[in-house]
Design a protein around this motif. Sequence first.
Motif, short mmCIF file in Angstrom:
data_model
loop_
_atom_site.label_atom_id
_atom_site.label_comp_id
_atom_site.label_asym_id
_atom_site.label_seq_id
_atom_site.Cartn_x
_atom_site.Cartn_y
_atom_site.Cartn_z
N ALA A 264 42.03 39.57 34.97
CA ALA A 264 40.84 40.08 34.29
C ALA A 264 41.20 41.09 33.21
O ALA A 264 40.51 41.20 32.19
CB ALA A 264 39.90 40.72 35.31
N LEU A 265 42.28 41.84 33.43
CA LEU A 265 42.71 42.84 32.46
C LEU A 265 43.66 42.27 31.42
O LEU A 265 43.75 42.78 30.30
CB LEU A 265 43.37 44.03 33.17
N GLU A 266 44.37 41.22 31.79
CA GLU A 266 45.38 40.65 30.89
C GLU A 266 44.77 39.71 29.86
O GLU A 266 45.29 39.59 28.74
CB GLU A 266 46.43 39.89 31.72
N HIS A 267 43.67 39.05 30.22
CA HIS A 267 43.07 38.03 29.35
C HIS A 267 41.61 38.38 29.06
O HIS A 267 41.00 39.20 29.74
CB HIS A 267 43.16 36.65 30.00
N ASP A 268 41.07 37.73 28.04
CA ASP A 268 39.66 37.91 27.68
C ASP A 268 38.84 36.75 28.25
O ASP A 268 39.12 35.59 27.97
CB ASP A 268 39.49 37.96 26.17
N TYR A 269 37.82 37.11 29.03
CA TYR A 269 36.93 36.10 29.61
C TYR A 269 35.49 36.37 29.17
O TYR A 269 35.10 37.53 28.93
CB TYR A 269 37.00 36.14 31.14
N ASP A 270 34.71 35.31 29.08
CA ASP A 270 33.30 35.47 28.78
C ASP A 270 32.54 35.96 30.00
O ASP A 270 31.54 36.68 29.87
CB ASP A 270 32.71 34.13 28.32
N VAL A 271 33.00 35.57 31.19
CA VAL A 271 32.32 35.96 32.43
C VAL A 271 33.29 35.79 33.59
O VAL A 271 34.21 34.96 33.54
CB VAL A 271 31.04 35.11 32.63
N ILE A 272 33.09 36.59 34.64
CA ILE A 272 33.92 36.53 35.84
C ILE A 272 33.04 36.25 37.05
O ILE A 272 32.00 36.90 37.23
CB ILE A 272 34.68 37.85 36.06
N VAL A 273 33.44 35.27 37.87
CA VAL A 273 32.78 34.99 39.14
C VAL A 273 33.65 35.64 40.23
O VAL A 273 34.81 35.26 40.39
CB VAL A 273 32.64 33.47 39.38
N LEU A 274 33.07 36.57 40.96
CA LEU A 274 33.86 37.42 41.85
C LEU A 274 33.34 37.38 43.28
O LEU A 274 32.18 37.70 43.53
CB LEU A 274 33.83 38.86 41.32
N ASP A 275 34.21 36.99 44.21
CA ASP A 275 33.86 37.05 45.64
C ASP A 275 33.99 38.49 46.12
O ASP A 275 34.82 39.25 45.61
CB ASP A 275 34.80 36.13 46.43
N ALA A 276 33.19 38.86 47.10
CA ALA A 276 33.25 40.24 47.61
C ALA A 276 34.40 40.44 48.58
O ALA A 276 35.09 41.47 48.54
CB ALA A 276 31.92 40.61 48.27
N MET A 277 34.62 39.47 49.46
CA MET A 277 35.64 39.61 50.49
C MET A 277 36.91 38.89 50.06
O MET A 277 36.99 37.66 50.08
CB MET A 277 35.11 39.07 51.82
N LEU A 278 37.90 39.68 49.64
CA LEU A 278 39.15 39.13 49.13
C LEU A 278 40.35 39.82 49.77
O LEU A 278 40.28 41.01 50.10
CB LEU A 278 39.24 39.36 47.60
N PRO A 279 41.45 39.11 49.95
CA PRO A 279 42.67 39.76 50.43
C PRO A 279 43.30 40.60 49.32
O PRO A 279 43.08 40.35 48.14
CB PRO A 279 43.57 38.57 50.79
N GLY A 280 44.05 41.61 49.73
CA GLY A 280 44.75 42.44 48.77
C GLY A 280 43.90 43.56 48.20
O GLY A 280 44.27 44.73 48.26
N MET A 281 42.76 43.22 47.65
CA MET A 281 41.81 44.18 47.08
C MET A 281 40.45 43.51 47.12
O MET A 281 40.28 42.42 46.57
CB MET A 281 42.20 44.52 45.63
N ASP A 282 39.48 44.12 47.79
CA ASP A 282 38.19 43.44 47.91
C ASP A 282 37.45 43.48 46.57
O ASP A 282 37.82 44.20 45.64
CB ASP A 282 37.34 44.01 49.05
N GLY A 283 36.40 42.65 46.49
CA GLY A 283 35.70 42.49 45.23
C GLY A 283 35.07 43.76 44.71
O GLY A 283 35.04 43.99 43.49
#
Length: 227
Positions: free
Chosen positions: A40-59
């Motif tokens: 998300a920080l490295e590339h430019d996106y028009d929109v992000i679909v983000l799950d709340a429960m994620l491994p490593g770092m939650d949404g």
Amino acid sequence: MKVLIVEDEVKTADYLRKGLTEQGCTVDLAHDGIDGRHQALEHDYDVIVLDAMLPGMDGFELLRSLRTQRQTPVIMLTARDSLEDRLKGLHDGADDYLVKPFSFLELLARLQALTRRGRAQEPMQLRIGDLQIDLISRKAQRGGTRLDLTAKEFALLAVLARRKGEILSKTAIAELVWDMNFDSNVNVVEVAIKRLRAKLDGPFGTKLLHTIRGMGYVLEPRDESGG
């Protein structure tokens, strides 16, 4: 529309990628929060679909971190349907919140609405020195002279102009203009830059498009000794 899906359920992620790709979208996937934040920080996106429960770092944590550096529209797509969770997501910076199970057509409509909203906030007229760019009519002129640009040349110019003063690598330009990774064929970017430069700077004394050796390209007014 370029979309990042951050979803640890492989079947759900693949379903979304297939559906959005069939709608003409360019889709990247991340299956954990750390990779999602990086992309998300490295590339430019028009929109992000983000799950709340994620491994490593939650949404929610990812969203808070992202909002300190980017304002990319985010829709949270999650099974957590309590009012508390929805309010938390919106408070942390989500632009929309859709609960699983969901309708793909509803998700697509919400994504399209978010990207329209984002474009509406972007200035449609850009000026750099004596260069004027109209993003709506897709026309550019310097000193009152119309630049005869192809569609791809205009897209390249618009990408550089939106990031005036920022050095963009060949890889970044390839992703932003062609929605592809041209690592194995970077001369595609070099050829496009050469053609754009001939039309943009060739007839004019002040050069705007500069090569930064070993780094990439930048669009900004400077004297010729600067690049």
